[in-house]
Motif scaffolding. Sequence first.
Motif, PDB file in Angstrom:
ATOM      1  N   ALA A  73     -20.073  25.248  -8.648  1.00 46.81           N
ATOM      2  CA  ALA A  73     -20.141  26.607  -9.190  1.00 46.81           C
ATOM      3  C   ALA A  73     -21.517  26.913  -9.776  1.00 46.81           C
ATOM      4  O   ALA A  73     -21.997  28.040  -9.715  1.00 46.81           O
ATOM      5  CB  ALA A  73     -19.061  26.796 -10.250  1.00 46.81           C
ATOM      6  N   SER A  74     -22.173  25.897 -10.330  1.00 47.88           N
ATOM      7  CA  SER A  74     -23.436  26.178 -11.005  1.00 47.88           C
ATOM      8  C   SER A  74     -24.644  25.964 -10.094  1.00 47.88           C
ATOM      9  O   SER A  74     -25.749  26.381 -10.415  1.00 47.88           O
ATOM     10  CB  SER A  74     -23.562  25.284 -12.241  1.00 47.88           C
ATOM     11  N   ASN A  75     -24.446  25.293  -8.945  1.00 51.15           N
ATOM     12  CA  ASN A  75     -25.585  25.045  -8.074  1.00 51.15           C
ATOM     13  C   ASN A  75     -25.101  24.965  -6.627  1.00 51.15           C
ATOM     14  O   ASN A  75     -24.485  23.987  -6.220  1.00 51.15           O
ATOM     15  CB  ASN A  75     -26.253  23.722  -8.491  1.00 51.15           C
ATOM     16  N   GLU A  76     -25.414  26.015  -5.869  1.00 49.08           N
ATOM     17  CA  GLU A  76     -24.841  26.049  -4.519  1.00 49.08           C
ATOM     18  C   GLU A  76     -25.534  25.094  -3.545  1.00 49.08           C
ATOM     19  O   GLU A  76     -25.142  25.014  -2.386  1.00 49.08           O
ATOM     20  CB  GLU A  76     -24.841  27.481  -3.980  1.00 49.08           C
ATOM     21  N   ASN A  77     -26.551  24.369  -4.028  1.00 46.63           N
ATOM     22  CA  ASN A  77     -27.152  23.339  -3.189  1.00 46.63           C
ATOM     23  C   ASN A  77     -26.353  22.038  -3.239  1.00 46.63           C
ATOM     24  O   ASN A  77     -26.696  21.065  -2.584  1.00 46.63           O
ATOM     25  CB  ASN A  77     -28.590  23.053  -3.624  1.00 46.63           C
ATOM     26  N   ILE A  78     -25.316  22.038  -4.089  1.00 42.51           N
ATOM     27  CA  ILE A  78     -24.501  20.838  -4.231  1.00 42.51           C
ATOM     28  C   ILE A  78     -23.124  21.099  -3.631  1.00 42.51           C
ATOM     29  O   ILE A  78     -22.485  22.105  -3.937  1.00 42.51           O
ATOM     30  CB  ILE A  78     -24.355  20.457  -5.720  1.00 42.51           C
ATOM     31  N   THR A  79     -22.705  20.218  -2.735  1.00 46.25           N
ATOM     32  CA  THR A  79     -21.355  20.302  -2.199  1.00 46.25           C
ATOM     33  C   THR A  79     -20.521  19.218  -2.859  1.00 46.25           C
ATOM     34  O   THR A  79     -20.914  18.049  -2.879  1.00 46.25           O
ATOM     35  CB  THR A  79     -21.367  20.115  -0.670  1.00 46.25           C
ATOM     36  N   LEU A  80     -19.406  19.622  -3.429  1.00 43.28           N
ATOM     37  CA  LEU A  80     -18.527  18.649  -4.084  1.00 43.28           C
ATOM     38  C   LEU A  80     -17.407  18.286  -3.122  1.00 43.28           C
ATOM     39  O   LEU A  80     -16.819  19.158  -2.477  1.00 43.28           O
ATOM     40  CB  LEU A  80     -17.937  19.250  -5.364  1.00 43.28           C
ATOM     41  N   VAL A  81     -17.158  16.987  -3.035  1.00 43.25           N
ATOM     42  CA  VAL A  81     -16.151  16.502  -2.105  1.00 43.25           C
ATOM     43  C   VAL A  81     -15.095  15.741  -2.876  1.00 43.25           C
ATOM     44  O   VAL A  81     -15.422  14.877  -3.700  1.00 43.25           O
ATOM     45  CB  VAL A  81     -16.789  15.542  -1.077  1.00 43.25           C
ATOM     46  N   SER A  82     -13.832  16.075  -2.657  1.00 44.69           N
ATOM     47  CA  SER A  82     -12.776  15.247  -3.245  1.00 44.69           C
ATOM     48  C   SER A  82     -11.906  14.724  -2.113  1.00 44.69           C
ATOM     49  O   SER A  82     -11.703  15.398  -1.096  1.00 44.69           O
ATOM     50  CB  SER A  82     -11.966  16.049  -4.254  1.00 44.69           C
ATOM     51  N   TYR A  83     -11.442  13.525  -2.297  1.00 44.59           N
ATOM     52  CA  TYR A  83     -10.707  12.850  -1.230  1.00 44.59           C
ATOM     53  C   TYR A  83      -9.536  12.108  -1.845  1.00 44.59           C
ATOM     54  O   TYR A  83      -9.698  11.377  -2.836  1.00 44.59           O
ATOM     55  CB  TYR A  83     -11.648  11.875  -0.521  1.00 44.59           C
ATOM     56  N   LEU A  84      -8.381  12.315  -1.281  1.00 49.47           N
ATOM     57  CA  LEU A  84      -7.174  11.660  -1.796  1.00 49.47           C
ATOM     58  C   LEU A  84      -6.482  10.991  -0.616  1.00 49.47           C
ATOM     59  O   LEU A  84      -6.221  11.634   0.400  1.00 49.47           O
ATOM     60  CB  LEU A  84      -6.253  12.725  -2.415  1.00 49.47           C
ATOM     61  N   SER A  85      -6.231   9.696  -0.792  1.00 53.09           N
ATOM     62  CA  SER A  85      -5.688   8.985   0.368  1.00 53.09           C
ATOM     63  C   SER A  85      -4.679   7.936  -0.053  1.00 53.09           C
ATOM     64  O   SER A  85      -4.742   7.388  -1.163  1.00 53.09           O
ATOM     65  CB  SER A  85      -6.837   8.303   1.115  1.00 53.09           C
ATOM     66  N   SER A  86      -3.783   7.636   0.863  1.00 55.02           N
ATOM     67  CA  SER A  86      -2.873   6.514   0.670  1.00 55.02           C
ATOM     68  C   SER A  86      -3.690   5.219   0.693  1.00 55.02           C
ATOM     69  O   SER A  86      -4.703   5.130   1.397  1.00 55.02           O
ATOM     70  CB  SER A  86      -1.855   6.502   1.814  1.00 55.02           C
ATOM     71  N   CYS A  87      -3.253   4.221  -0.055  1.00 54.35           N
ATOM     72  CA  CYS A  87      -3.953   2.938  -0.058  1.00 54.35           C
ATOM     73  C   CYS A  87      -3.842   2.234   1.293  1.00 54.35           C
ATOM     74  O   CYS A  87      -4.573   1.291   1.573  1.00 54.35           O
ATOM     75  CB  CYS A  87      -3.419   2.042  -1.170  1.00 54.35           C
ATOM     76  N   CYS A  88      -2.914   2.700   2.146  1.00 53.62           N
ATOM     77  CA  CYS A  88      -2.795   2.090   3.477  1.00 53.62           C
ATOM     78  C   CYS A  88      -3.991   2.470   4.353  1.00 53.62           C
ATOM     79  O   CYS A  88      -4.206   1.903   5.413  1.00 53.62           O
ATOM     80  CB  CYS A  88      -1.496   2.519   4.150  1.00 53.62           C
ATOM     81  N   SER A  89      -4.740   3.465   3.932  1.00 52.41           N
ATOM     82  CA  SER A  89      -5.982   3.826   4.622  1.00 52.41           C
ATOM     83  C   SER A  89      -7.118   3.598   3.625  1.00 52.41           C
ATOM     84  O   SER A  89      -7.580   4.524   2.969  1.00 52.41           O
ATOM     85  CB  SER A  89      -5.895   5.288   5.072  1.00 52.41           C
ATOM     86  N   PRO A  90      -7.540   2.334   3.467  1.00 45.39           N
ATOM     87  CA  PRO A  90      -8.431   1.982   2.361  1.00 45.39           C
ATOM     88  C   PRO A  90      -9.896   2.392   2.573  1.00 45.39           C
ATOM     89  O   PRO A  90     -10.648   2.456   1.606  1.00 45.39           O
ATOM     90  CB  PRO A  90      -8.318   0.459   2.289  1.00 45.39           C
ATOM     91  N   ASP A  91     -10.311   2.666   3.838  1.00 51.71           N
ATOM     92  CA  ASP A  91     -11.717   2.979   4.078  1.00 51.71           C
ATOM     93  C   ASP A  91     -11.881   4.434   4.494  1.00 51.71           C
ATOM     94  O   ASP A  91     -11.016   4.994   5.155  1.00 51.71           O
ATOM     95  CB  ASP A  91     -12.283   2.108   5.214  1.00 51.71           C
ATOM     96  N   MET A  92     -12.995   4.996   4.120  1.00 53.97           N
ATOM     97  CA  MET A  92     -13.295   6.347   4.607  1.00 53.97           C
ATOM     98  C   MET A  92     -14.770   6.462   4.910  1.00 53.97           C
ATOM     99  O   MET A  92     -15.596   5.792   4.322  1.00 53.97           O
ATOM    100  CB  MET A  92     -12.844   7.416   3.611  1.00 53.97           C
ATOM    101  N   GLU A  93     -15.083   7.300   5.913  1.00 50.98           N
ATOM    102  CA  GLU A  93     -16.469   7.601   6.237  1.00 50.98           C
ATOM    103  C   GLU A  93     -16.631   9.100   6.229  1.00 50.98           C
ATOM    104  O   GLU A  93     -15.829   9.828   6.817  1.00 50.98           O
ATOM    105  CB  GLU A  93     -16.829   7.087   7.637  1.00 50.98           C
TER     106      GLU A  93
ATOM    107  N   CYS B  67       0.810  -1.222   0.000  1.00 48.57           N
ATOM    108  CA  CYS B  67       0.000   0.000   0.000  1.00 48.57           C
ATOM    109  C   CYS B  67       0.840   1.268   0.000  1.00 48.57           C
ATOM    110  O   CYS B  67       0.410   2.301  -0.484  1.00 48.57           O
ATOM    111  CB  CYS B  67      -0.980  -0.013   1.172  1.00 48.57           C
ATOM    112  N   THR B  68       2.036   1.207   0.570  1.00 51.60           N
ATOM    113  CA  THR B  68       2.805   2.447   0.655  1.00 51.60           C
ATOM    114  C   THR B  68       3.152   2.925  -0.750  1.00 51.60           C
ATOM    115  O   THR B  68       3.529   2.143  -1.618  1.00 51.60           O
ATOM    116  CB  THR B  68       4.109   2.265   1.464  1.00 51.60           C
TER     117      THR B  68
END
Length: 941
Positions: A866-886, A829-830
């Motif tokens: 940008a086109s609809n402020e009712n939408i929150t965009l989330v981006s997530y970048l992680s090492s494979c050593c941390s395979p799960d996210m909540e 994973c590293t």
Amino acid sequence: MMSSGLAALCFLLLHTGALGFGILPGKSLNHLEITERAMLNVTVEVCRSLALAEGTDFSIPAQPFTAEGVAVACGTPKSTKSFRQAIIIITLTNVRVDLRHALNASFHFDDEMFLSGRKIITEGLTVVKASMKQENYEAAREKLGEICHPLQDFYSHSNWVELGMESPNTNLLRSDTRVGNIADESRATCRNCDGDDCRNNILEDIIDERVLTSGYFSIALIGATKPQGKCSHGGGVDQTSTIEPVGGINKDSLDASHGHLHSQAANLAISATSELLEDIRRAAGDRQFLQMVGISKGSSKALCFVIDTTKSMSDDIAIVKTVTSSIISSEVGTENEPAVYILVPFKDPDVGPLIKTSDPKVFETVIDSLTAAGGGDDAELSLSALELALGSVPFNSEIFLFTDAPAKDKNLKSTVTALIERTQAAVSFMISGSTMANRRRRSDDTRPMLAASDAQLYRNLAHTSGGVYVEVAKSELPAATSIITDSISPSLVTLLQASRNPGKMDMFPFIVDETVTNLKVYITGHSVTFTVTSPTGESQDSTSTTGSLITASQSVGNFMSLQLQKQAGLWEIKMVSTNPYTVKVIGQSSIDFLFDFVERSKGPFTGYDTLDTRPRAGVNGSLLVSLTGSDSATVTEVFLVESLESEEIKGVVEPQGSGNFLVHFDRIPTVEFSVRVKGQDNNTASRASPVVFQRQSTTSFRASNLTITADSNSILEPGKPFSVPFSVTTNGAGGNLTIRTSNNRRFDSTSPTSLVVETGGSANGTVTLSAPRTTPSGTDVILTIEAETQEGEDTNYIVLRFSVINTVTDFIQPVCEKLSLQSNCSGNCTGSMWELSVRVTDGSGSGVDRVSLKKGNGTLNTSLDASNENITLVSYLSSCCSPDMELLVVDRVGNVGVCFYSSREGSSSAQSDSPKVTQSPLLCLSIVVLGLYVMTELGIQ
Ligand SMILES: *[C@@H]1O[C@H](CO)[C@@H](O)[C@H](O)[C@H]1NC(C)=O
Ligand SMILES: *[C@@H]1O[C@H](CO)[C@@H](O)[C@H](O)[C@H]1NC(C)=O
Ligand SMILES: *[C@@H]1O[C@H](CO)[C@@H](O)[C@H](O)[C@H]1NC(C)=O
Ligand SMILES: *[C@@H]1O[C@H](CO)[C@@H](O)[C@H](O)[C@H]1NC(C)=O
Ligand SMILES: *[C@@H]1O[C@H](CO)[C@@H](O)[C@H](O)[C@H]1NC(C)=O
Ligand SMILES: [Ca+2]
């Protein structure tokens, strides 16, 4: 063991039949213990996860958890007092439900009132979340305690446990799902039973089909009824349990009808309470949750200034700026850092706005922007400003009021006194210079600053609250500000407080224990001399410059501060003056006490309720005293000390466990008094001999022959008039009573101005309050209703807190939609990464408020589309050593969703705990699936 049939209805009502919050170790659990255990448990969880996030060490405290142990584990040992305070408020408002709503079935899930019972919980939860958003933690605590009660009762009074359920019913925390498969009104649920047979008195088909029912309950000796075939609550007071089918199903205690299931029910109640707290934590955030339970990194105290900003005050404002910035620069990041900063500026006719912030930078900016201007005549609205401050300070706060003018609003004196007694806040008055605008005084000018009667008003309020009345020339003011610096210590304790007016020679003994450091004496008064005597018999008087007892001293205006040598034992201070004087001995120690006046409940169930009013004069009364700062300390003696005399009334102390003590007094004084506690700590691990300590309340109290009662359990809707019915009873002579009402938000209100009562009689009135349409949801308003006898010799009040809440129509949590998930995770994973992109929306609800990472070590970025402020965009970048996210997603009214993603999850869409699943009619049809869906729900949590 149970001595009467009174131990019905809930976990609280105990074996002795005499005490609301008695505890028999190893026996049944009551509401108090259930609530406390859940609070300790969840607090440990929150502190652990914060420590994890911050990369600091965390060790789980020893079991069973205690407030002291948990506060230490959280790295905030100085918070134990405010943590205890929060636990006590929450548990007492929980217990209060039994006393105030004893016969309202919905509050106890009796009579199959599942929907209305849940409504109490979910509506209350909305109030808790809205209040926390406005940082109104006092309102949040009170509501939280109230909704814990039905939530916990559900497990004792329904057949959830008998249905074999091993996890809490999460549907009780949300209003958009089914509570369960509730028995029809006409459906029989129990059979007649006798003896051991009563363990299985619930009908087989009810159990087999997983049908939810609860026991019927009535205390009516004549005419108690229940629908045919229904289960009863059971126990001696429940008159329905003798009607066929006889018997009961409650699990309130080990010897209740279904007492064999008591432990299971109580454990489920603890888990359910933990889930409720967990939901609040997710909606509010970890730090806010900890603030609500009274835990903060710094001191958990407030730094609160009420400042006259008329023209003559520019020197004072400059001093407040200096003191504030010096406190902020020296204490931020230390255990003395104030948890909250409050400012109320005033100048006729403007009062406020009140500024309350936990950010020292914001506060400094606000203080820096204060300017002195205007204020033509001599008197200002100082009491209105004080009322505003008292309405928003945490319990037990210290407030500093700076002015050079008398109060123009003297009519608020009794309201301010009421708020001081209820909040146990100490108000110090810093009176400087002259009342004549712009007329500067020379520092050698010894004429009083204010006219005698104007000064006396402030002096009385300082005395009642345990603050100090300091009267100095403007040039001397900086020297007096050490009392502000002393006050912010979270370990500040009062060992002695007394006042004599008119002055006379008197001796004041006080015990100093080994835990006390930084021992100081504050004296106010003109031409006062004194002699201090130490435990070894050494003496030093005010004129001697030699001697080693007084290690430092300072004297400005009417105020003197002495630092005493650290020496444990019995000290004494002898005061000599014919002028009025006050003497106060303070120090720093972890051991302190909290207390509340309580009253034996008059309802059908025995217990003690806290008073929102003055206690009754001249008759017996009780206090609940709680020790903080030591698990091993006990209370040995409690006295009501008459403030201006030396008479003391000694109480009878009854230990309740968990550091709580009920104290009964034969007589509550008819004159002003304070509370003095003596105790002992036998934990000799760190010391050679037991510690014997003495502490005194800073606040002075009065009792009254008038009683005021009002319904405190209500919610205001903005823009709608709201009625508060109240009643006044006199235990003495009748007459025409003056009625005054005041609310700290200055909402429009109407009320009677007088009520006539006969001797020993009562009268009713109604206050109508209207919150403006624009009032933010979660605002709280404090209403004070006062009644005063014609000659003004007796006054009582009731202080009520209401929450202003907009009607909530959004019950659905935000949802997540995966846009992309790219994973290059290979064997090692590293060095390899995975990347996720998610869209969060709240449909037609209140809107997404907060998106945060609940689990996972990667980097989270959020932005609005940008086109609809009712939408929150989330981006997530992680090492494979941390395979799960909540991902934790919260909307503006606090509905909480959790979305799970994993690098291992190919392209399949992620699951969010959307309630849709539970709304499918298919799932509700089948018995097996009902069980399953409950399990699935829980699995998701
Ligand atoms: C604390 O709560 C967790 C779940 O939140 C539970 O697993 C644990 O058993 C609880 N601990 C105690 C001591 O109740
Ligand atoms: C503490 O010790 C004293 C005697 O030193 C004793 O009288 C008292 O009962 C003890 N208290 C507790 C709680 O153990
Ligand atoms: C209450 O009434 C008693 C006698 O009826 C009287 O002695 C006492 O002063 C009254 N208390 C107050 C606070 O007015
Ligand atoms: C009670 O006192 C108020 C104000 O002093 C007065 O207006 C009112 O008429 C009085 N009521 C009675 C019944 O005397
Ligand atoms: C006051 O109201 C209560 C009910 O709210 C009623 O029972 C009582 O009789 C009323 N008292 C008077 C004096 O009107
Ligand atoms: Ca929503």
